[in-house]
Design an enzyme around this catalytic site. Structure first.
Site, PDB file in Angstrom:
ATOM      1  N   THR A 474       0.823  -1.209   0.000  1.00  0.00           N
ATOM      2  CA  THR A 474       0.000   0.000   0.000  1.00  0.00           C
ATOM      3  C   THR A 474       0.855   1.256   0.000  1.00  0.00           C
ATOM      4  O   THR A 474       0.623   2.188  -0.778  1.00  0.00           O
ATOM      5  CB  THR A 474      -0.937   0.006   1.229  1.00  0.00           C
ATOM      6  N   LYS A 662       7.481   4.449  17.792  1.00  0.00           N
ATOM      7  CA  LYS A 662       7.641   5.811  17.269  1.00  0.00           C
ATOM      8  C   LYS A 662       8.157   6.752  18.352  1.00  0.00           C
ATOM      9  O   LYS A 662       9.028   7.590  18.103  1.00  0.00           O
ATOM     10  CB  LYS A 662       6.307   6.317  16.721  1.00  0.00           C
TER      11      LYS A 662
END
Length: 885
Positions: A474, A662
């Protein structure tokens, strides 16, 4: 006849009958120019030698007293096959064939004074045969052409057999004879005649020289048709074959006389320097003619135009190489010794000095070839002979006046040096030569491919960025779509190319993916010299880690969106990038389209940073947005998957693992020390039920998936948890798949806040393309800019988390029995936790109740201890807790 153009066709343009037809079509379309046509001998065809080479072999056989009949008949048979294929009569070559047989007999009986003269008698006859066939073919189509004889047109040369020069005084006679001709002329190139009528050949590029002489005589432009698109910026064999697929090397649109001469004199095989000497003869007569190099097989291509125009822009035009040069360095003890050394070198026959430099105690000469006496001189003097070096020349008018170009050249050479690979430096710092038109230097032969490739990319592909993709899911598809349909070359400056993508299944059909080659072999990308940047979008740890490390080791920059990889192996990867002096772009790995990494890297302070807080997982934020609207958690996750915001297995997002990875990356940069994502306090959003939503709405708060990193003294607090924020808080308005991150600074009341899309193919692609551009800018400036945290020893963060203080939300599902709430309150009180608010929702059928508690600020360790103690009581069925703002 008023000729307006000389048109010359090389041997590659005359290799067979079909080639002759193409040439005839070009001539026919040029008839308005009243052309004089010049032809070479037949070029090489499959299974055949060039006719000039065959004639040379024939002469050698004859001089060795061999018969030579078989080779002679093969030469004639090849020409007769072409006549047949062109539907021309065999008698077309009757007179020429008889003449050739007569010349063969003359060589056999030793009629020539020297071997060189004997070779010239036969070697130029291929052009005679080509001229007769071409004139007959053109005449058969109704055009008035005849084959010319050089002697009849006063093509007089000196008697330097094998490399003769046309006498300058012949030019006017040549022009007069052509002008007086009643027919168009096909002229055989490469040959001339002495005053005594002996045939000579004109040396390398002799047919080009013939055409240029005719141009100088008639003061008309010259077209030289060959099998390439003009003069290339570098000879194609010097670049790996992968460059050809991208249209490299490029041909040069325009060159000045001086630029073309330097290219030709230094080995450009499309044009030879003698042709330029003829052009200079025209200049002496006040006429500036043009040479136009064209491709017979691509006549629509503009080719290369050589003219007298000097641009003096200092732009590099091309690169040429002269191999086999010798670097002879003397360390003289006196001027007398230096003079004796020079005299010894100058006395060597056939050796020319190409470059010289002299400083105190050192004299360096660059010679064009090796001579055995050079080794004897080396033993005689205090000197060193470096054999088989390569003299590289960068050509461009005004080169010596453009410091920006010179800086690019020097930076490129410095970057291409790799002593670790070659065991030594490969560029000689002395001697070097800088003129108005050239920059010349010596390279050791072993390092030549690396140097030439670096120079070509640095000088002629500096706006071209080639990206090899690892993965095409994607995100990869989004990158291709963005680069094709949304990226602006004019604004971004660079041309982006995506020639290769590594995939698991090469046969799988991918919607919207076109113009890219799919491969299952990572080496196709990692070993491709055209690839500047490896884009890793395959995800996971392995084999992504291996590919990224190998890409860096092979001198390629890397861009990745893989937060798991950087969180797990970031220190190792950044250390590898530092060793290889490569850049690493990873903006897309953290907050989607928000350029927070770039901001943190550029932020100058460390001690004035208080911390960051915000939403870094777009998937969780989307799910919680739907949850607060009344949707069940599982249903919200399903819709997020349908929209492409969540993976098929959403565990990493829902559990907070993605956010903790993250946060580890961001905190490492922010506080300049490695942070292990496993050390971060983490709570996911799984387990939320409608009762929680009811309490949140009653209390005027909404739930958001927040991260927090703050530094207080020696403690570093790192938290990933769903958190409750007031409905009027700015973060409450960050909905859907958006991310938001606030940077808190000392002395500043309001944080610096970024908001943007955190999930989806296009937002991620936007960030990736920004990374590609930023990495490319750094690379073109030969600058490496990496975060410094990987060089710092990490603190232990586990102990820091226990003291983290916050308000807390706890939901307990308990049995509906008297005294349960009292026991809960008692445990909380004993743990030092105070209740701010409480709600209760009874379950249907007296199955129990949900108890929702808002607790006042307390350390994390107290909350965990209390919840752990409560959960062990038999009246508690389940529990959920999160941060309460």
């Amino acid at each position: 006849m008023h000729t307006k153009r000389i048109i010359k066709f090389g041997g590659s343009s005359l290799a067979g009958a079909e080639c002759f037809r193409k040439v005839a079509a070009i001539v026919s379309s040029s008839m308005k120019l009243n052309p004089v046509v010049v032809v070479s001998a037949l070029g090489a065809a499959p299974g055949e030698l060039k006719i000039t080479d065959s004639l040379k072999d024939l002469t050698s056989q004859l001089l060795e007293k061999k018969e030579g009949t078989k080779l002679l008949e093969a030469i004639l048979a090849r020409h007769h096959r072409i006549l047949k294929d062109l539907d021309l009569s065999p008698s077309v070559l009757g007179a020429e064939e008889q003449e050739l047989r007569g010349l063969v007999q003359e060589v056999k009986r030793g009629a020539y004074a020297s071997k060189d003269e004997a070779y010239d008698a036969l070697m130029g006859f291929g052009e005679v045969l080509s001229a007769k066939i071409m004139a007959s073919l053109l005449a058969s189509s109704g055009l008035r052409f005849i084959a010319a004889h050089p002697r009849e047109f006063h093509f007089q040369t000196n008697d330097a057999f094998g490399n003769a020069d046309i006498l300058e005084e012949s030019l006017e006679k040549i022009a007069s004879r052509i002008i007086a001709a009643k027919d168009h002329i096909v002229f055989p190139g490469y040959i001339g005649f002495t005053a005594g009528g002996r045939r000579t050949t004109l040396g390398r590029g002799g047919s080009d020289y013939t055409a240029a002489v005719l141009g100088a005589a008639l003061k008309k432009d010259v077209e030289i048709w060959t099998d390439v698109d003009g003069i290339y910026r570098i000879a194609p064999p010097f670049l790996p074959p992968q460059f050809n697929a991208m249209g490299h090397p490029e041909s040069i649109p325009e060159l000045s006389y001086e630029e073309a001469f330097q290219m030709a004199a230094f080995g450009s095989r499309v044009l030879f320097e003698k042709a330029m000497y003829a052009v200079f003869q025209a200049v002496k007569k006040g006429k500036h003619i043009r040479l136009i190099i064209k491709n017979t097989f691509r006549p629509e291509h503009p080719g290369t135009v050589i003219s007298s125009v000097h641009r003096h822009l200092g732009e590099p035009r091309g690169i040429t190489c002269l191999e086999g040069t010798q670097l002879f360095t003397l360390y003289p003890r006196s001027e007398e010794e230096a003079q004796a050394f020079r005299s010894g070198v100058n006395s060597l026959g056939g050796v020319s000095t190409l470059m010289a430099s002299e400083t105190s105690g050192r004299l360096s000469l660059v010679l064009d070839r090796y001579h055995p006496d050079l080794s004897r001189l080396e033993s005689r003097f205090t000197s060193h002979l470096s054999r088989d070096q390569v003299l590289v020349k960068i050509v461009g008018d005004g080169l010596g006046e453009n410091p920006e170009t010179l800086s690019r050249i020097h930076r490129t050479l410095h970057a291409a040096e790799n002593p670790e690979k070659f065991g030594m430096t490969i560029v000689h710092k002395s001697p070097q030569l800088l003129t108005d038109t050239t920059f010349e230097f010596l390279v050791k032969k072993r390092g030549l491919p690396d140097i030439l490739m670096a120079l070509y990319k640095g000088l002629f592909m500096d706006r071209s960025v080639v990206v090899g993709m690892m993965g095409l899911g994607t995100v990869g598809g989004g990158v291709l779509h963005y680069a094709r349909d949304l990226y602006s070359h004019e604004k971004g400056v660079f041309d982006l190319h995506f020639p290769l993508a590594l995939v698991k299944n090469e046969k799988k059909k991918r919607k919207g993916v076109t113009g890219i080659k799919l491969t299952g072999n990572a080496a196709d990308i990692l070993d491709d010299p055209t690839v500047d940047i490896v884009l890793e979008v395959m995800g996971g740890i392995e084999p992504a880690r291996t590919f990224v490390l190998e890409a860096l080791a092979k001198g390629k920059d890397v861009v990745t969106a893989n937060k798991a990889l950087l969180a797990e192996c970031g220190v190792e990867i950044f250390q590898a990038a530092d060793r290889s002096r490569r850049n690493l772009g990873f903006e897309a790995s953290v907050c989607g389209e928000i350029p927070i990494v770039d901001d943190l890297l550029k932020f100058p302070g460390l001690h004035d940073i208080e911390g960051i807080e915000g939403i870094v997982n777009g998937t969780s934020n989307y799910v919680l947005t739907r949850f607060m609207e009344g949707m069940a958690l599982d249903e919200a996750i399903g819709i997020a998957q349908q929209k492409g915001f969540a993976e098929a297995d959403p565990t990493l997002d829902i559990s907070g693992t993605d956010a903790s990875q993250k946060l580890a990356i961001l905190a490492s940069i922010l506080f300049n020390e490695p942070v292990n994502y496993r050390d971060i306090y983490r709570k996911g959003i799984e387990g939320l039920i409608p009762a929680d939503r009811m309490a949140f709405q009653e209390w005027g708060v909404t739930i958001k998936p927040l991260v927090l990193a703050k530094s207080e003294g020696s403690a570093l607090t790192l938290v990933v948890s769903p958190a409750l924020v007031p409905s009027h808080h700015p973060l409450a308005a960050v909905r859907e798949e958006n991310n938001a991150l606030a940077l808190y600074l000392k002395g500043r009341q309001e944080p610096i806040t970024h908001i943007g899309k955190g999930a989806g193919a296009i937002p991620t692609a936007r960030s990736i393309v920004r990374d590609i551009l930023e990495v490319s800018r750094k690379s073109r400036a030969y600058m490496v800019n990496l975060p410094g945290f990987f060089k710092v020893k990490a603190r232990s963060h586990r102990e820091d988390q226990a003291s983290f203080e916050a308000d807390w939300y706890v939901r307990l599902t308990v049995q509906d029995k008297p005294g349960v709430f009292g026991k809960i309150a008692t445990i909380l009180g004993e743990s030092g936790l105070s209740i701010r608010q409480v709600m209760q929702e009874e379950l249907p059928g007296r199955q129990g109740a949900h108890v929702m508690l808002a607790l006042k600020k307390a350390p994390l360790e107290r909350l965990e201890a209390a919840v752990e103690k409560i959960s062990h009581h038999p009246f508690v069925n389940e529990h959920f807790s999160c941060v309460m703002r």
